[in-house]
Motif scaffolding. Structure first.
Motif, short mmCIF file in Angstrom:
data_model
loop_
_atom_site.label_atom_id
_atom_site.label_comp_id
_atom_site.label_asym_id
_atom_site.label_seq_id
_atom_site.Cartn_x
_atom_site.Cartn_y
_atom_site.Cartn_z
N ALA A 196 0.83 -1.20 0.00
CA ALA A 196 0.00 0.00 0.00
C ALA A 196 0.87 1.26 0.00
O ALA A 196 0.58 2.23 -0.71
N PHE A 197 1.96 1.23 0.78
CA PHE A 197 2.84 2.39 0.87
C PHE A 197 3.50 2.70 -0.46
O PHE A 197 3.65 3.87 -0.85
N ARG A 198 3.88 1.67 -1.20
CA ARG A 198 4.51 1.90 -2.50
C ARG A 198 3.55 2.56 -3.49
O ARG A 198 3.97 3.34 -4.32
N LEU A 199 2.27 2.25 -3.36
CA LEU A 199 1.28 2.81 -4.27
C LEU A 199 0.78 4.17 -3.83
O LEU A 199 0.43 5.02 -4.67
N ALA A 200 0.72 4.40 -2.52
CA ALA A 200 0.20 5.68 -1.99
C ALA A 200 1.09 6.14 -0.84
O ALA A 200 0.67 6.13 0.32
N SER A 260 5.06 5.67 -9.97
CA SER A 260 4.45 5.98 -11.27
C SER A 260 4.30 7.49 -11.47
O SER A 260 4.46 8.00 -12.59
N GLU A 261 3.98 8.23 -10.40
CA GLU A 261 3.87 9.68 -10.51
C GLU A 261 5.23 10.30 -10.83
O GLU A 261 5.33 11.22 -11.65
N TYR A 298 16.19 7.65 -10.27
CA TYR A 298 17.15 6.55 -10.25
C TYR A 298 17.20 5.90 -8.86
O TYR A 298 17.19 4.67 -8.74
N LEU A 299 17.24 6.72 -7.82
CA LEU A 299 17.27 6.19 -6.46
C LEU A 299 15.99 5.43 -6.14
O LEU A 299 16.02 4.33 -5.55
N GLN A 356 12.77 0.31 -5.94
CA GLN A 356 11.56 -0.31 -6.48
C GLN A 356 11.85 -1.72 -6.99
O GLN A 356 11.02 -2.63 -6.83
N VAL A 357 12.99 -1.91 -7.65
CA VAL A 357 13.31 -3.20 -8.24
C VAL A 357 14.00 -4.14 -7.25
O VAL A 357 14.27 -5.30 -7.57
N GLU A 358 14.32 -3.61 -6.06
CA GLU A 358 14.91 -4.46 -5.03
C GLU A 358 13.90 -5.54 -4.62
O GLU A 358 12.73 -5.25 -4.42
N HIS A 359 14.35 -6.77 -4.51
CA HIS A 359 13.46 -7.87 -4.18
C HIS A 359 13.22 -7.92 -2.67
O HIS A 359 13.73 -8.80 -1.96
#
Length: 240
Positions: free
Chosen positions: A80-84, A124-125, A169-170, A175-178
């Motif tokens: 949820a935090f990643r999206l909002a 995304s923003e 970039y940061l 974001q791509v970290e697993h």
């Protein structure tokens, strides 16, 4: 015929929206009554229809938290935090659930205000802003090449674009970290991918880990908060 089809589609969409509203209201009623498992089932069913709704993840996290599954609660709060990331309730519940297991949302030594600024936009923003700035820079560069005007605006846009690109970039790196979380009550960290390898440590549910590799039914992970590296069974891990 066209009017009939249009009316049919309108009625179907209205009925679908009403059903979704009724389902969410029912889930909220279950939650207030302490029937967290029933509420969870409805929220997870709705999530299949709207897979990127941060508030469904938030409500799912609340259900898991009330049911004592801190690991799954943290996983869903983090989604949820990643999206909002600007939502105060999502940030608060994620911070609270992480602190209950000895983890932190804000890295040690980083001011909370700076962390909030860093996450003032969703991924995304931020991507959309970067593309908009790139388009503006290209437009100003074209005008400058054609008419030799607005050179200062072009320079300013270049600086802002570079800053935004660095920010993106940061964020992209994170974001791509697993990222994952221990979902089992206890997980053993072993020196290799198998129960025949010795256990070097054990982790309670809720601890954040980074998945580096996978082999058979095992993940190679890093536990940054404790400086550990080893292998954990996949069944004990919930990927974020």
């Amino acid at each position: 015929m066209k009017r009939f089809l249009a009316l049919t589609l309108l009625l179907v969409s209205v009925a679908s929206a009403a059903w979704a509203q009724t389902a969410l209201e029912q889930a909220e009623n279950f939650y207030r009554q302490g029937k967290f498992s029933a509420a969870l089932g409805i929220y997870e069913s709705e999530l299949k229809k709207v897979p990127n709704d941060p508030y469904l993840y938030y409500n799912i996290g609340n259900c898991y938290f009330k049911m004592g599954s801190r690991g799954l609660a943290i996983a869903n709060y983090y989604r949820a935090f990643r999206l909002a990331p600007r939502d105060a309730d999502i940030r608060h519940n994620l911070t609270l659930s992480l602190s209950s297991v000895g983890e932190r949302l804000v890295p040690s030594g980083v001011p909370v205000v700076l962390h909030q600024a860093f996450y003032s936009l969703s991924y995304s923003e931020l991507k959309g802003l970067l593309f908009a700035l790139l388009w503006l820079f290209c437009a100003l560069a074209s005008l400058w090449l054609l008419k030799r005007k607005w050179g200062r605006m072009l320079a300013a846009s270049a600086v802002i674009l570079l800053l935004c690109a660095g920010w993106f970039y940061l964020r992209h790196t994170l974001q791509v970290e697993h990222l994952a979380v221990i979902a089992a009550p206890v997980a053993e960290i072993r020196s290799g991918p198998g129960t025949n390898f010795p256990a070097s440590a054990s982790l309670a549910q809720g601890h954040l880990i980074t998945v580096e590799d996978a082999k058979d039914e095992w993940y190679e992970v890093i536990v940054k908060s404790q400086g550990l590296k080893g292998w954990v069974e996949k069944s004990a891990v919930e990927q974020i």
